[in-house]
Design an enzyme around this catalytic site. Sequence first.
Site, short mmCIF file in Angstrom:
data_model
loop_
_atom_site.label_atom_id
_atom_site.label_comp_id
_atom_site.label_asym_id
_atom_site.label_seq_id
_atom_site.Cartn_x
_atom_site.Cartn_y
_atom_site.Cartn_z
N GLU A 132 0.86 -1.18 0.00
CA GLU A 132 0.00 0.00 0.00
C GLU A 132 0.90 1.24 0.00
OE1 GLU A 132 -2.75 0.40 3.27
OE2 GLU A 132 -3.88 1.93 2.22
N GLY B 20 2.84 2.44 10.98
CA GLY B 20 2.58 1.61 12.15
C GLY B 20 2.48 0.14 11.81
N ALA B 21 1.63 -0.18 10.83
CA ALA B 21 1.42 -1.58 10.47
C ALA B 21 0.61 -1.63 9.18
CB ALA B 21 0.69 -2.32 11.57
N HIS C 210 -6.70 -2.40 15.01
CA HIS C 210 -6.90 -1.66 13.75
C HIS C 210 -6.66 -2.56 12.54
CE1 HIS C 210 -6.79 2.06 11.25
NE2 HIS C 210 -5.97 1.34 10.51
N GLU C 211 -5.50 -3.21 12.51
CA GLU C 211 -5.17 -4.03 11.34
C GLU C 211 -6.12 -5.22 11.23
OE1 GLU C 211 -3.35 -2.39 9.51
OE2 GLU C 211 -2.49 -1.08 11.02
N1 TRP Z 1 -3.09 0.86 5.71
C1 TRP Z 1 -2.18 0.92 6.80
C2 TRP Z 1 -2.99 1.14 8.05
O1 TRP Z 1 -3.73 2.04 8.18
C3 TRP Z 1 -1.16 1.99 6.75
C4 TRP Z 1 -0.30 2.16 5.57
C5 TRP Z 1 -0.59 2.78 4.44
C6 TRP Z 1 1.05 1.86 5.47
N2 TRP Z 1 0.49 2.90 3.64
C7 TRP Z 1 1.52 2.35 4.24
C8 TRP Z 1 1.94 1.21 6.32
C9 TRP Z 1 2.84 2.26 3.89
C10 TRP Z 1 3.25 1.12 5.94
C11 TRP Z 1 3.71 1.65 4.74
O2 TRP Z 1 -2.98 0.40 8.94
ZN ZN Z 2 -5.60 1.49 8.54
#
Ligand code: TRP
Ligand code: ZN
Length: 881
Positions: free
Chosen positions: A125, A265-266, A301-302
């Site tokens: 992502e 974060g994750a 969250h994840e």
């Molecule tokens: N989708 C992830 C979350 O909200 C966060 C996220 C988006 C992310 N882009 C990223 C994490 C790039 C690491 C690197 O939990």
């Molecule tokens: Zn998220």
Amino acid sequence: MRTDTPQTIYRKDYTPPTYQVETVELGFDLDPDRTIVASRLVMVSNPESVGEGIELHGVNLQLVSLRMNGRTLYEGDYDISGGILRIPAAPDRVTLEIETLTSPVKNTTLSGLYVSNGNFFTQCEAEGFRSITYFPDRPDVMAKFTVMLRADKNRYPVLLSNGNLVEEGDLDDGRHFAKWEDPFKKPSYLFALVAAKLVCQEENFRLKDGRDALLQVWVEDGNLDKTDYAMQSLKNSIRWDEERFGLELDLDRFMIVAVSDFNMGAMENKGLNIFNTKFVLANPRVATDVDYAGIEAVVGHEYFHNWTGNRVTCRDWFQLSLKEGLTVFRDQEFSADMIGTDSGRAVTRIEQVRTLRQAQFPEDAGPMAHPVRPDSFVEINNFYTVTVYEKGAEVVRMYQTLLGRDGFRKGMDLYFERHDEQAVECDDFRAAMADANGRDLAQFERWYSQAGTPVVTASSRYDANAGAFALTLSQSCPATPGQPDKLPFHIPVAVGLLGADGKDIELTVDGKKAGATAVLELTEPSQTFQFTGVKQAPIPSILRDFSAPIVLDYPYTDEQLLHLFSHDSDPVNRWEAGQRLAMERLLAMTAAAGSGGQLALDDTFIDAMRKILVDESLDPAFRENALLLPSESMVAEQMDMVNPQAIHLARQSMRKAIGSTLRKEFHAQYEANQTPGDYSPDAISAGKRGLKNLALAYLSAAPDDAINMLAQGQFDRAGNMTDRVAALVSLIQSAAPGAADALERFYAEFDNEALVVDKWFAIQAAAPGADVAAVRALMKHPAFTLKNPNRARSLIFNFCNGNPAQFHAPDGSGYAFWAEQVKALDALNPQVASRLARSMDRWRRYAPALQAQMKNALEKVAGAGKLSNDVNEVVSKALTN
Ligand code: TRP
Ligand code: ZN
């Protein structure tokens, strides 16, 4: 990532994909220098598309071969430009076979396929998949993935990907393989692989429908003593989603993997969540109460993304808040429910309000302001913001406030009924909420389309003869970049009325009984609400539980605020009254400090603080929050011309005045809130530690030998990291004689614990005496590296964002340092660099001498060659908006 010319992408230009992908088979021959990726895509032309031909994204890839329906394609059959591979003439149904080469070890961006501590990880992502292989890398293309991993067995004994493990075995030359199949179709941004030397804590967990799921938490060898809390949080999350939303885990196996080099974060990859170590690893020796709370929230969250994000995903990245706002709301509710008590819930709500004001309101008022659903972007990575996440969560919360918990649940049920396994828009979520409840939520759309923080101005009139109280609410919203004029929002304003006895008055609003709190719906520019049967002049408690992300402007007198601070039955507004009292004084003292005047603090205020501090009927966690003063940056937000040194002086002297006047009380609370015995991160114990350590901090603001000894003793004897860090911060803040020695011992004891070394850098970066020279000296420490984002954040970000009085040094040294670091980071990791670039967002509000130097630093960065799109977008918006 870098493209030739930065292009703005507009939401209105959305077009459906020309082809859909039915299945993807990926084969990885993993090698740090030279990884071969073989991909086989079955694609069908999309009847909804208006365009033609196949379009695949790809960046920094070396194309080895490309075949369509078994026939090799040559240049001329396809064309590669601007990060897109186009095959203009293709049949309706095709099989593409693509082979590409990449070099993971050279990838310092931590996006795509990269190496961390010798192990392979991916981060896809938002648009990282296109640097792994050519693919229609957009969230509305959802496909079924099968993944074959091959790698050296000794170096990479663990091979993981999404879904279920279907086959594994040995190969020649000491290599082995594992084949994974994800039963659900998903967009490419949810793909993940891990090839690593790791160990895991695992457990079978019984789901509500009777199935057993295998849960695993994977970490580096030596960290298995720090996985219990993440595992417990995962089990709690699974249970909670079953109970609160009727949503079950849809896989037989769910994995969490911790990695120390990570941009955020994750990440919620299907069945294979990849986490920053910061949000996995904890034991009492190395993690604080705040760390524990962070782990619970991020694990939740994840996990919750599995439904809100993965099963139902986003049509395009402009819809990001569809999954992020909703999932933040869900993790907030999860954390609150895990505490269980009303007062515990209120404390989590207070913390959310603080984050909004501290970070989101400034964003909404600055050059990067954007709606919850942005209309355009240059680099999508720049839009993973507090607006999309936290304001997005407030927008979701407002549905619940307007529709009630049951109504909200009905809307959620309808959303999944309609959109399971689809890629949809924020409007679809709003439609589900409206339709499930028979409500018209058309105007509510403006929360998604209009940026800026609305201001609600309230005024009231009490008519004693009629027993009538009229509350007039008027709304406006400041202009933001590209949006000069705003239309009225649909704002739920929760209101209560307090009598002279401090009790809630039973409400009748516009003729209807409403209990102690009425949710008024402000939809017009201005509306008057009539409260009847009000026998005495009341004090209104407006915006209870922070029912909307707005600024409330009501001409409260100090007397009224003191009344609310002592009595409001709504804990958030009770806290809020104290914050207003404190802010008023901080602003006055800042003005005095700026003009060399006297910094005096009135006894009335200190006395109000005393009453809260010693009120044993209140939770320690609430008392801690009530006594915590607005931060220096929050004070700055209230000023038209910011003088950071004056703010610092004012806040420090306010802390000193409170600390010395309430010395006896703080000592008593310090003693009363000890938590002897084994450490537990539960909310009650954490609340006690919070209040105790706040007492220590106030005492240390007006230190003497006895207080220094108290801090020193706590540092020496602390049985957990929360108390250890609090004592160290107090020693440093008060420049106690033992401070330097304590810092040294702290490092010596924890030099093997990367997350604790981060704390060691962070504490020093935020210390009152830390100037640019001190930070530069710390950068020379052998443990410092720019390449690890946690480490860079701990020192550089904490200095630039967390030490305003030093960062804004009148000689401009902080700004020059900032420019240098943004450029250095950009060469390694544009995503992290562009976060640091945001530190200058508010440059226009500083005193002229500072402003000129900030502008200069921004121009220096903007003028540097070879800038990433990420940093380029941030600095050019800062200079033009
Ligand atoms: N989708 C992830 C979350 O909200 C966060 C996220 C988006 C992310 N882009 C990223 C994490 C790039 C690491 C690197 O939990
Ligand atoms: Zn998220």
